[in-house]
Design a protein around this motif. Structure first.
Motif, PDB file in Angstrom:
ATOM      1  N   THR A   1     128.904  46.139  56.257  1.00 13.46           N
ATOM      2  CA  THR A   1     127.793  45.987  56.936  1.00 13.46           C
ATOM      3  C   THR A   1     127.680  45.764  58.600  1.00 13.46           C
ATOM      4  O   THR A   1     128.484  44.974  58.722  1.00 13.46           O
ATOM      5  CB  THR A   1     127.099  45.305  56.289  1.00 13.46           C
ATOM      6  N   VAL A   2     126.883  46.652  59.165  1.00 14.19           N
ATOM      7  CA  VAL A   2     126.160  46.290  60.134  1.00 14.19           C
ATOM      8  C   VAL A   2     125.987  45.702  60.924  1.00 14.19           C
ATOM      9  O   VAL A   2     125.980  44.614  61.970  1.00 14.19           O
ATOM     10  CB  VAL A   2     125.542  47.473  60.453  1.00 14.19           C
ATOM     11  N   ASN A   3     125.706  44.486  59.970  1.00  9.99           N
ATOM     12  CA  ASN A   3     124.068  43.343  60.073  1.00  9.99           C
ATOM     13  C   ASN A   3     124.579  42.102  58.878  1.00  9.99           C
ATOM     14  O   ASN A   3     124.101  42.539  58.281  1.00  9.99           O
ATOM     15  CB  ASN A   3     123.291  43.654  60.134  1.00  9.99           C
ATOM     16  N   PRO A   4     126.173  41.203  58.715  1.00  5.94           N
ATOM     17  CA  PRO A   4     126.027  40.713  57.295  1.00  5.94           C
ATOM     18  C   PRO A   4     124.919  40.191  57.245  1.00  5.94           C
ATOM     19  O   PRO A   4     124.796  39.978  55.924  1.00  5.94           O
ATOM     20  CB  PRO A   4     127.421  40.272  57.750  1.00  5.94           C
ATOM     21  N   ALA A   5     123.947  39.542  57.678  1.00  3.20           N
ATOM     22  CA  ALA A   5     122.776  38.690  57.842  1.00  3.20           C
ATOM     23  C   ALA A   5     121.593  39.433  56.987  1.00  3.20           C
ATOM     24  O   ALA A   5     120.780  39.114  56.026  1.00  3.20           O
ATOM     25  CB  ALA A   5     122.604  38.100  58.798  1.00  3.20           C
ATOM     26  N   ALA A   6     121.921  40.854  57.479  1.00  2.91           N
ATOM     27  CA  ALA A   6     121.016  41.588  56.815  1.00  2.91           C
ATOM     28  C   ALA A   6     121.665  42.669  55.961  1.00  2.91           C
ATOM     29  O   ALA A   6     121.888  43.866  56.966  1.00  2.91           O
ATOM     30  CB  ALA A   6     119.845  42.164  57.805  1.00  2.91           C
ATOM     31  N   PRO A   7     122.140  42.675  55.247  1.00  4.55           N
ATOM     32  CA  PRO A   7     122.860  44.088  54.253  1.00  4.55           C
ATOM     33  C   PRO A   7     121.942  45.170  53.932  1.00  4.55           C
ATOM     34  O   PRO A   7     122.124  46.700  54.463  1.00  4.55           O
ATOM     35  CB  PRO A   7     123.851  43.844  53.281  1.00  4.55           C
ATOM     36  N   GLU A   8     120.558  45.713  54.411  1.00  5.98           N
ATOM     37  CA  GLU A   8     119.969  46.245  53.930  1.00  5.98           C
ATOM     38  C   GLU A   8     119.605  47.192  55.153  1.00  5.98           C
ATOM     39  O   GLU A   8     119.427  48.374  55.229  1.00  5.98           O
ATOM     40  CB  GLU A   8     118.115  46.192  53.379  1.00  5.98           C
ATOM     41  N   GLU A   9     119.789  46.781  56.428  1.00  4.34           N
ATOM     42  CA  GLU A   9     120.265  47.295  57.474  1.00  4.34           C
ATOM     43  C   GLU A   9     121.492  48.642  57.859  1.00  4.34           C
ATOM     44  O   GLU A   9     121.340  49.635  58.066  1.00  4.34           O
ATOM     45  CB  GLU A   9     120.817  46.779  58.910  1.00  4.34           C
ATOM     46  N   GLY A  10     121.932  48.452  56.261  1.00  2.00           N
ATOM     47  CA  GLY A  10     123.482  49.447  56.131  1.00  2.00           C
ATOM     48  C   GLY A  10     124.391  49.669  56.386  1.00  2.00           C
ATOM     49  O   GLY A  10     124.870  48.378  56.241  1.00  2.00           O
ATOM     50  N   SER A  11     125.599  50.261  55.860  1.00  2.00           N
ATOM     51  CA  SER A  11     126.627  50.035  56.406  1.00  2.00           C
ATOM     52  C   SER A  11     127.566  50.995  56.438  1.00  2.00           C
ATOM     53  O   SER A  11     127.399  52.006  56.215  1.00  2.00           O
ATOM     54  CB  SER A  11     127.716  49.653  55.018  1.00  2.00           C
ATOM     55  N   ILE A  12     128.858  50.732  57.500  1.00  2.00           N
ATOM     56  CA  ILE A  12     129.910  52.166  58.092  1.00  2.00           C
ATOM     57  C   ILE A  12     130.260  52.211  57.092  1.00  2.00           C
ATOM     58  O   ILE A  12     131.477  51.420  56.676  1.00  2.00           O
ATOM     59  CB  ILE A  12     130.349  51.079  59.453  1.00  2.00           C
ATOM     60  N   TRP A  13     130.486  53.161  56.828  1.00  2.00           N
ATOM     61  CA  TRP A  13     131.747  53.997  55.512  1.00  2.00           C
ATOM     62  C   TRP A  13     133.072  54.465  56.313  1.00  2.00           C
ATOM     63  O   TRP A  13     132.516  56.372  56.943  1.00  2.00           O
ATOM     64  CB  TRP A  13     131.903  53.998  54.957  1.00  2.00           C
ATOM     65  N   ILE A  14     134.330  54.534  55.990  1.00  2.00           N
ATOM     66  CA  ILE A  14     134.939  55.553  56.722  1.00  2.00           C
ATOM     67  C   ILE A  14     136.212  56.387  55.455  1.00  2.00           C
ATOM     68  O   ILE A  14     136.327  54.923  54.520  1.00  2.00           O
ATOM     69  CB  ILE A  14     136.042  54.368  57.845  1.00  2.00           C
ATOM     70  N   LEU A  15     136.209  57.514  55.403  1.00  2.00           N
ATOM     71  CA  LEU A  15     136.949  57.889  54.464  1.00  2.00           C
ATOM     72  C   LEU A  15     138.407  58.915  55.049  1.00  2.00           C
ATOM     73  O   LEU A  15     138.010  59.089  55.894  1.00  2.00           O
ATOM     74  CB  LEU A  15     136.119  59.102  54.052  1.00  2.00           C
ATOM     75  N   GLU A  16     139.156  58.474  54.867  1.00  2.00           N
ATOM     76  CA  GLU A  16     141.019  59.206  54.933  1.00  2.00           C
ATOM     77  C   GLU A  16     140.893  59.858  53.511  1.00  2.00           C
ATOM     78  O   GLU A  16     140.631  58.451  52.302  1.00  2.00           O
ATOM     79  CB  GLU A  16     141.668  57.917  55.345  1.00  2.00           C
ATOM     80  N   ASP A  17     141.920  60.878  53.786  1.00  3.45           N
ATOM     81  CA  ASP A  17     141.686  61.922  52.609  1.00  3.45           C
ATOM     82  C   ASP A  17     143.105  61.612  52.650  1.00  3.45           C
ATOM     83  O   ASP A  17     144.153  61.814  53.821  1.00  3.45           O
ATOM     84  CB  ASP A  17     141.749  63.409  53.629  1.00  3.45           C
ATOM     85  N   VAL A  18     143.047  60.841  51.363  1.00  8.13           N
ATOM     86  CA  VAL A  18     145.136  60.580  50.803  1.00  8.13           C
ATOM     87  C   VAL A  18     145.550  61.345  50.174  1.00  8.13           C
ATOM     88  O   VAL A  18     146.392  60.759  49.155  1.00  8.13           O
ATOM     89  CB  VAL A  18     144.469  59.025  50.698  1.00  8.13           C
ATOM     90  N   THR A  19     145.247  62.758  50.144  1.00 11.08           N
ATOM     91  CA  THR A  19     145.601  63.486  48.755  1.00 11.08           C
ATOM     92  C   THR A  19     146.787  63.824  48.617  1.00 11.08           C
ATOM     93  O   THR A  19     147.596  63.638  48.115  1.00 11.08           O
ATOM     94  CB  THR A  19     145.046  64.554  48.249  1.00 11.08           C
ATOM     95  N   PRO A  20     147.632  64.135  49.811  1.00 12.88           N
ATOM     96  CA  PRO A  20     149.062  64.458  50.012  1.00 12.88           C
ATOM     97  C   PRO A  20     149.695  62.939  49.147  1.00 12.88           C
ATOM     98  O   PRO A  20     150.833  63.067  48.781  1.00 12.88           O
ATOM     99  CB  PRO A  20     149.115  64.515  51.189  1.00 12.88           C
ATOM    100  N   ARG A  21     149.309  61.710  50.050  1.00 15.03           N
ATOM    101  CA  ARG A  21     150.071  60.743  49.483  1.00 15.03           C
ATOM    102  C   ARG A  21     149.919  60.309  48.047  1.00 15.03           C
ATOM    103  O   ARG A  21     151.299  60.078  47.534  1.00 15.03           O
ATOM    104  CB  ARG A  21     149.211  59.904  50.535  1.00 15.03           C
ATOM    105  N   LYS A  22     148.869  60.827  47.927  1.00 13.24           N
ATOM    106  CA  LYS A  22     148.149  60.584  45.571  1.00 13.24           C
ATOM    107  C   LYS A  22     149.526  61.322  45.189  1.00 13.24           C
ATOM    108  O   LYS A  22     150.145  61.327  44.268  1.00 13.24           O
ATOM    109  CB  LYS A  22     146.881  60.957  45.558  1.00 13.24           C
TER     110      LYS A  22
END
Length: 461
Positions: free
Chosen positions: A234-255
């Protein structure tokens, strides 16, 4: 203290001189007085004053409003309009230049001072704001360049709606950015179950102020599936409703590689687990990497015991065999060939098992030592058979030796063909036969001796 510099733009010379006098008395510096809009734009760019007092109705081709607009766009210098009288339409056009105040002509010293000080304060605040905005724009531009060229995708979501996404995430999943932003993240999941799983686990963790990490299948625009490693915060732990940042990494070759390795491992583990011999792999730090279930059949100890106690294998050795085993272990780690050894182990029930042991060092593709791979075979029955064979051979050798001795003690009478007993020969034969067979001697009398000794009795019969 450095004086603030106030430039005057006024086409009435008397008014301009009065204003200059008042400004100097108030402690300001007047670097220039100009009478036209064109000169105002040129002089402002050259002198960069702290403030400009601009007559709103200048004579000439460029009005004060037009000059103010040009200066605001190019130099962003605070401007206060001077006006004796202006209609509503003129004031409306003046507002579009975002002036920092208005001064009537004429103005009292107090009004002049307060208007200029407020304008200077607002100008400094505006300069700081513009500087911060420029820095923010530059930072955002740099971050966007970085994010767009990362090997991972980044998105900002509020209530699982995508507010912003990096170019790399759109490329990863095969979507144009305009088809991603504003959509629910359900767009990326192959089914609702996967979507709800991340919601239950991931968004719950993010709402608690934690950093969530996990893996989930994702669906590309063409319908194909990839595996992604997810990191959310979350961008603001005190107010999670303000949104969150997500990082996606393609790990298909590893899987794919993991699945291939798992299948390969399952195949070879099946072979190793069901082999008759006791197979094992000892890591360089001596912990057990693999121990086949046959260890329990041979040693009487389950795999878990060896995994919990790396020294257990040595501990099972017969005390008389430990020195030879230690020498063997030390020697095998310094060479590239296998080596064999036979030793005894003590089972929990007190029985002894003989083991035929063979092992060799294991090296990876870069030549780094990766432990030792070994195999233990129970040869107890073979050892018992060998010991029995040795016992029988010994007995046979002893018997043959006695037969040779016996053959030298069988003197036979040349006349009657009977074994002589004048020196106890017969007693020796009787003793040997008694020791090496179940025959018993009755010591009865033969017919010839009976007639010879008891002839009168036998003749009467």
């Amino acid at each position: 203290m450095v004086k603030k510099r106030v430039m005057l733009v006024e086409d009435e010379s008397v008014t301009a001189m009065d204003l200059k006098t008042n400004l100097v008395q108030l402690g300001y510096e007047v670097p220039a007085i100009v009478a036209s809009g064109e000169d105002a734009v040129h002089t402002a760019a050259e002198l960069r004053p702290d403030l400009i007092l601009m007559d709103i109705t200048l004579a000439g081709r460029m009005t004060g409003i037009e000059a103010a607009d040009a200066i605001r766009k190019n130099q962003a210098i605070p401007i206060v309009f001077l006006t004796a009288h202006a209609d509503t339409e003129t004031i409306g056009r003046a507002k579009t230049t975002e002036p920092f105040g208005y001064l009537p002509k004429p103005s009292s010293m107090d009004t002049l001072l307060s208007t200029i000080e407020v304008a200077l304060y607002k100008g400094e605040a505006d300069a700081r704001r513009r500087k911060a905005e420029a820095l923010l724009r530059r930072t955002m531009t740099e971050q966007k360049i970085i994010l767009d060229n990362l090997g991972v995708g980044v998105l900002f979501a509020i209530n699982r709606k995508i507010v912003w996404a990096s170019k790399s995430i759109a490329t990863m999943l095969g979507y144009p950015l305009e088809e991603v932003e504003g959509r629910d993240t359900l767009l990326f999941y192959p089914d609702r179950e996967s979507y709800e799983k991340v919601g239950t686990e991931g968004y719950a963790a993010v709402a608690r102020g934690e950093v969530y990490t996990g893996e989930s299948p994702m669906k590309k625009k063409d319908g194909s599936l990839i595996w992604c490693h997810l990191v959310g915060q979350t961008v603001n732990p005190a107010a999670p409703e303000e949104g969150s940042i997500w990082i996606l990494e393609d790990v298909t070759p590893r899987k794919v590689l993991e699945e291939t390795l798992k299948q390969s491992e399952d195949k070879y583990r099946t072979v190793a687990d069901f082999t008759h011999d006791w197979e094992f792999w000892i890591a360089p730090d001596e912990h057990i990497r693999y121990m086949s279930p046959s260890c329990e059949k041979i040693a009487g100890r389950p795999v878990a015991d060896f995994e919990q106690d790396a020294a257990l294998l040595r501990g099972l050795l017969h005390p008389d065999d430990r020195a030879a085993y230690d020498t063997h272990r030390h020697r095998v780690t310094g060479q590239e060939k296998s080596e064999e050894l036979e030793f005894r182990i003590l089972r929990p029930d007190g029985s002894v098992r003989w083991i035929a042991h063979v092992c060799q060092p294991v090296y990876d593709d870069q030549g780094r030592f990766n432990g030792t791979r070994g195999s233990n075979r129970d040869i107890t029955l073979r050892k018992i058979a060998e010991q029995e064979r040795e016992r029988l051979i010994t007995e046979l050798q002893e018997a043959l030796a006695k037969v040779k001795t016996l053959s030298g003690m069988l003197p036979v009478c040349a006349s009657c063909k009977k074994i002589r007993d004048d020196k106890g020969y017969w007693q020796q034969i009787e003793a040997y036969i008694s020791d090496h067979s179940e025959a018993e001697f009755s010591h009865g009398i033969c017919p010839d001796c009976a007639v010879k000794i008891y002839g009168e009795y036998y003749r009467k019969k």
